[in-house]
Design a protein around this motif. Sequence first.
Motif, PDB file in Angstrom:
ATOM      1  N   VAL A 115       0.855  -1.183   0.000  1.00 26.12           N
ATOM      2  CA  VAL A 115       0.000   0.000   0.000  1.00 26.12           C
ATOM      3  C   VAL A 115       0.893   1.236   0.000  1.00 26.12           C
ATOM      4  CG1 VAL A 115      -1.793   1.282   1.229  1.00 26.12           C
ATOM      5  CG2 VAL A 115      -1.743  -1.220   1.363  1.00 26.12           C
ATOM      6  N   VAL A 116       0.603   2.151  -0.895  1.00 27.15           N
ATOM      7  CA  VAL A 116       1.260   3.451  -0.919  1.00 27.15           C
ATOM      8  C   VAL A 116       0.173   4.473  -0.610  1.00 27.15           C
ATOM      9  CG1 VAL A 116       2.443   5.154  -2.361  1.00 27.15           C
ATOM     10  CG2 VAL A 116       2.988   2.728  -2.603  1.00 27.15           C
ATOM     11  N   GLY A 117       0.497   5.436   0.230  1.00 31.07           N
ATOM     12  CA  GLY A 117      -0.490   6.451   0.570  1.00 31.07           C
ATOM     13  C   GLY A 117       0.115   7.610   1.324  1.00 31.07           C
ATOM     14  N   ARG A 118      -0.769   8.491   1.749  1.00 34.31           N
ATOM     15  CA  ARG A 118      -0.399   9.668   2.548  1.00 34.31           C
ATOM     16  C   ARG A 118      -0.992   9.530   3.931  1.00 34.31           C
ATOM     17  NH1 ARG A 118      -0.226  15.453  -0.313  1.00 34.31           N
ATOM     18  NH2 ARG A 118       0.674  15.849   1.698  1.00 34.31           N
ATOM     19  N   TRP A 119      -0.292  10.081   4.905  1.00 34.53           N
ATOM     20  CA  TRP A 119      -0.817  10.191   6.264  1.00 34.53           C
ATOM     21  C   TRP A 119      -0.754  11.658   6.670  1.00 34.53           C
ATOM     22  CZ3 TRP A 119       2.309  11.975  10.264  1.00 34.53           C
ATOM     23  CH2 TRP A 119       3.682  12.034   9.993  1.00 34.53           C
ATOM     24  N   HIS A 120      -1.670  12.049   7.539  1.00 32.62           N
ATOM     25  CA  HIS A 120      -1.693  13.420   8.028  1.00 32.62           C
ATOM     26  C   HIS A 120      -2.206  13.420   9.462  1.00 32.62           C
ATOM     27  CE1 HIS A 120      -1.890  17.802   7.708  1.00 32.62           C
ATOM     28  NE2 HIS A 120      -2.957  17.693   8.484  1.00 32.62           N
ATOM     29  N   LEU A 121      -1.472  14.094  10.328  1.00 32.97           N
ATOM     30  CA  LEU A 121      -1.910  14.287  11.711  1.00 32.97           C
ATOM     31  C   LEU A 121      -2.313  15.745  11.884  1.00 32.97           C
ATOM     32  CD1 LEU A 121       0.729  12.433  13.939  1.00 32.97           C
ATOM     33  CD2 LEU A 121      -1.563  11.674  13.270  1.00 32.97           C
ATOM     34  N   THR A 122      -3.553  15.951  12.292  1.00 33.23           N
ATOM     35  CA  THR A 122      -4.039  17.282  12.625  1.00 33.23           C
ATOM     36  C   THR A 122      -3.847  17.449  14.126  1.00 33.23           C
ATOM     37  OG1 THR A 122      -5.661  17.159  10.856  1.00 33.23           O
ATOM     38  CG2 THR A 122      -6.036  18.820  12.573  1.00 33.23           C
ATOM     39  N   ARG A 123      -2.968  18.406  14.496  1.00 34.40           N
ATOM     40  CA  ARG A 123      -2.630  18.621  15.905  1.00 34.40           C
ATOM     41  C   ARG A 123      -2.670  20.124  16.186  1.00 34.40           C
ATOM     42  NH1 ARG A 123       2.918  15.540  16.808  1.00 34.40           N
ATOM     43  NH2 ARG A 123       3.539  17.235  15.460  1.00 34.40           N
ATOM     44  N   PRO A 124      -3.770  20.603  16.739  1.00 32.81           N
ATOM     45  CA  PRO A 124      -3.926  22.045  16.948  1.00 32.81           C
ATOM     46  C   PRO A 124      -2.820  22.675  17.788  1.00 32.81           C
ATOM     47  CG  PRO A 124      -6.020  20.933  17.243  1.00 32.81           C
ATOM     48  CD  PRO A 124      -4.976  19.863  17.106  1.00 32.81           C
ATOM     49  N   THR A 125      -2.327  21.988  18.818  1.00 32.26           N
ATOM     50  CA  THR A 125      -1.329  22.625  19.679  1.00 32.26           C
ATOM     51  C   THR A 125       0.108  22.360  19.240  1.00 32.26           C
ATOM     52  OG1 THR A 125      -1.416  20.754  21.197  1.00 32.26           O
ATOM     53  CG2 THR A 125      -2.840  22.632  21.700  1.00 32.26           C
ATOM     54  N   ALA A 126       0.379  21.198  18.676  1.00 28.04           N
ATOM     55  CA  ALA A 126       1.754  20.846  18.301  1.00 28.04           C
ATOM     56  C   ALA A 126       2.053  21.108  16.830  1.00 28.04           C
ATOM     57  CB  ALA A 126       2.022  19.378  18.618  1.00 28.04           C
ATOM     58  N   GLY A 127       1.051  21.443  16.053  1.00 23.17           N
ATOM     59  CA  GLY A 127       1.242  21.668  14.624  1.00 23.17           C
ATOM     60  C   GLY A 127       1.021  20.392  13.829  1.00 23.17           C
ATOM     61  N   ASP A 128       0.448  20.552  12.653  1.00 22.20           N
ATOM     62  CA  ASP A 128       0.161  19.414  11.789  1.00 22.20           C
ATOM     63  C   ASP A 128       1.448  18.840  11.211  1.00 22.20           C
ATOM     64  OD1 ASP A 128      -2.412  20.179  12.325  1.00 22.20           O
ATOM     65  OD2 ASP A 128      -2.993  20.488  10.241  1.00 22.20           O
ATOM     66  N   VAL A 129       1.433  17.529  10.982  1.00 27.78           N
ATOM     67  CA  VAL A 129       2.541  16.847  10.315  1.00 27.78           C
ATOM     68  C   VAL A 129       1.942  15.809   9.367  1.00 27.78           C
ATOM     69  CG1 VAL A 129       4.259  17.170  12.133  1.00 27.78           C
ATOM     70  CG2 VAL A 129       2.781  15.168  12.189  1.00 27.78           C
ATOM     71  N   GLY A 130       2.750  15.390   8.413  1.00 30.51           N
ATOM     72  CA  GLY A 130       2.279  14.381   7.481  1.00 30.51           C
ATOM     73  C   GLY A 130       3.386  13.933   6.561  1.00 30.51           C
ATOM     74  N   GLY A 131       3.053  12.981   5.734  1.00 28.90           N
ATOM     75  CA  GLY A 131       4.013  12.469   4.783  1.00 28.90           C
ATOM     76  C   GLY A 131       3.431  11.297   4.010  1.00 28.90           C
ATOM     77  N   TYR A 132       4.315  10.486   3.493  1.00 33.00           N
ATOM     78  CA  TYR A 132       3.924   9.341   2.682  1.00 33.00           C
ATOM     79  C   TYR A 132       4.376   8.056   3.351  1.00 33.00           C
ATOM     80  CZ  TYR A 132       2.881  12.719  -0.926  1.00 33.00           C
ATOM     81  OH  TYR A 132       2.345  13.758  -1.617  1.00 33.00           O
ATOM     82  N   PHE A 133       3.767   6.945   2.931  1.00 32.11           N
ATOM     83  CA  PHE A 133       4.157   5.643   3.474  1.00 32.11           C
ATOM     84  C   PHE A 133       4.055   4.564   2.408  1.00 32.11           C
ATOM     85  CE2 PHE A 133      -0.375   6.141   4.433  1.00 32.11           C
ATOM     86  CZ  PHE A 133      -0.913   4.978   3.896  1.00 32.11           C
ATOM     87  N   LEU A 134       4.821   3.517   2.648  1.00 37.56           N
ATOM     88  CA  LEU A 134       4.737   2.273   1.886  1.00 37.56           C
ATOM     89  C   LEU A 134       4.616   1.157   2.911  1.00 37.56           C
ATOM     90  CD1 LEU A 134       5.020   0.394  -0.611  1.00 37.56           C
ATOM     91  CD2 LEU A 134       7.484   0.530  -0.273  1.00 37.56           C
ATOM     92  N   LEU A 135       3.516   0.424   2.860  1.00 36.26           N
ATOM     93  CA  LEU A 135       3.273  -0.680   3.783  1.00 36.26           C
ATOM     94  C   LEU A 135       3.297  -1.988   3.008  1.00 36.26           C
ATOM     95  CD1 LEU A 135       0.173   0.797   5.655  1.00 36.26           C
ATOM     96  CD2 LEU A 135       2.575   0.945   6.347  1.00 36.26           C
ATOM     97  N   VAL A 136       3.891  -3.000   3.595  1.00 36.01           N
ATOM     98  CA  VAL A 136       3.832  -4.346   3.043  1.00 36.01           C
ATOM     99  C   VAL A 136       2.933  -5.150   3.966  1.00 36.01           C
ATOM    100  CG1 VAL A 136       5.115  -6.428   2.432  1.00 36.01           C
ATOM    101  CG2 VAL A 136       6.147  -4.160   2.061  1.00 36.01           C
ATOM    102  N   PHE A 137       1.869  -5.688   3.395  1.00 33.90           N
ATOM    103  CA  PHE A 137       0.915  -6.516   4.129  1.00 33.90           C
ATOM    104  C   PHE A 137       1.091  -7.972   3.746  1.00 33.90           C
ATOM    105  CE2 PHE A 137      -1.386  -2.614   4.878  1.00 33.90           C
ATOM    106  CZ  PHE A 137      -2.208  -2.857   5.975  1.00 33.90           C
TER     107      PHE A 137
END
Length: 152
Positions: A115-137
Amino acid sequence: MPNCLPVSSVKLLLFPVAGLLLPACATTRPAAVQAPIRQVLTTQAAAWNRGDIPTFMEGYWRSDSLVFLGRRGPTYGWQQTLDNYRRSYPDATAMGQLAFSELRITPDGPQAAHVVGRWHLTRPTAGDVGGYFLLVFRQVNGQWVIVADHTN
């Protein structure tokens, strides 16, 4: 058929009822692989968004052979990966709200996919972060689990 070798190169399965010889990967239907993997990711995101790292980790292979490759290099093992998540995200505020997007689930056979995709964390106090991932299932004991995770 994606990722199938020519018939002369694969082991053949005999289907005595139908009297057919088919390549082993001919029975892989993308939807049969994609739906349970998508469910693992949905369950993980819901657990993360509740601040529940142990349940989030149920999507990973509980093995010393699990590999997580991140900014700090490789981590081997389920327990070490759990410990790293707990250190990096000590509470629900630090964890924020996780969203996955742009998922591309590709079967690599009847019991493997990536699986290839994007992740995103919405964090009001610490600031948003995100990126891409490759998962092997892989399907292990009837369950789809992440056996390798490369996230940046």
